[in-house]
Design an enzyme around this catalytic site. Sequence first.
Site, mmCIF file in Angstrom:
data_model
loop_
_atom_site.group_PDB
_atom_site.id
_atom_site.type_symbol
_atom_site.label_atom_id
_atom_site.label_comp_id
_atom_site.label_asym_id
_atom_site.label_seq_id
_atom_site.Cartn_x
_atom_site.Cartn_y
_atom_site.Cartn_z
ATOM 1 N N ASP A 60 23.265 35.711 -13.245
ATOM 2 C CA ASP A 60 22.400 35.867 -14.418
ATOM 3 C C ASP A 60 21.936 34.480 -14.847
ATOM 4 O O ASP A 60 21.359 33.755 -14.047
ATOM 5 C CB ASP A 60 23.177 36.617 -15.511
ATOM 6 C CG ASP A 60 22.280 37.257 -16.558
ATOM 7 O OD1 ASP A 60 21.215 36.697 -16.869
ATOM 8 O OD2 ASP A 60 22.648 38.319 -17.089
ATOM 9 N N GLU A 97 21.737 36.308 -24.997
ATOM 10 C CA GLU A 97 21.186 35.571 -23.843
ATOM 11 C C GLU A 97 20.785 34.157 -24.256
ATOM 12 O O GLU A 97 20.667 33.829 -25.430
ATOM 13 C CB GLU A 97 19.944 36.275 -23.292
ATOM 14 C CG GLU A 97 20.157 37.039 -21.982
ATOM 15 C CD GLU A 97 20.346 36.135 -20.766
ATOM 16 O OE1 GLU A 97 20.439 34.897 -20.937
ATOM 17 O OE2 GLU A 97 20.405 36.671 -19.653
ATOM 18 N N ASN A 151 15.647 35.445 -14.005
ATOM 19 C CA ASN A 151 16.777 35.020 -14.813
ATOM 20 C C ASN A 151 16.976 33.512 -14.746
ATOM 21 O O ASN A 151 16.040 32.756 -14.907
ATOM 22 C CB ASN A 151 18.037 35.807 -14.415
ATOM 23 C CG ASN A 151 18.434 36.809 -15.481
ATOM 24 O OD1 ASN A 151 18.395 36.510 -16.673
ATOM 25 N ND2 ASN A 151 18.799 37.997 -15.070
#
Length: 286
Positions: free
Chosen positions: A197, A21, A149
């Site tokens: 996302d 991420e 997110n």
Amino acid sequence: MSQATGSRAEIAVRATAELGEGPTWDTAADRLVWVDILGSRVHTYRPSDGRRTVLLTPQHVGAAKPRAGGGLVVNLRDGIGLYDPDGTFRHLHHDPVPGRRGNDAAVAPDGALWAGTMRYDESTGGGTLTRVAPDGTATTVLPDVTVSNGTDWSPDGTRMYYVDSPTRRIDVFRTDGERLLDRREFAAVEPGAGFPDGLTVDAEGCVWVALWDGAALRRYTPDGRLDRTVHLPVRRPTACAFGGPGLRDLYITTARTGLDRPHPMAGSLLVIPDAGHGRPGTPFGG
């Protein structure tokens, strides 16, 4: 009409991250910073010479961002922590909530960190978005979100884009730096195309978003029109950011978690060379 393209994605760093991420270009150090949330690791990669480092954090780490004086600010399970350039760690904002962890985060143009949280079980309304000032003062800006997110700002800093993934929307706010005003839907992702996302805003003000379970990136123009879809070989891209020479290469983090037969590239850091033109990020002011 939007343009769909096949992937030109290459492996920048081969890895088996469970939940890669938060790619972020660290201009001062000429490197990319990204995390493996469930692996409790912060990775760095310098494209100019291939140098890599891995930092093991004391808890699950949702995001890591450069600090103005060197080192990193990290969004951990139990709050916000700081790493000094020599590796010394300390808490800046300690806020443990059982069953909750830090997720994606972003640094605003004024140097504050906007840090998201979520429940491990992804229960509705169990997360938050909190503004953490450089001195550690924390203000919850959005309560009752589910999976906090992607977050980024327009080039002029007057608008903030934000994703609460289960809503399937990118929302946009008018902002004066500390407050969020006039929330509205900027773009929606149709069922079957995945969940929005992580995101980044490029130099043209266009919003690039990774589609979890959608095997793609999308780019939306500042007026919310979909103008590009980039198909990827991995099912779960998580976020994207520009970096490298001239901020023209698009880096993409990916995940393997929850997949019975992940693609061989899943969990690696990917790159699409010369994909566009990014903007220099702001380091955290603390």
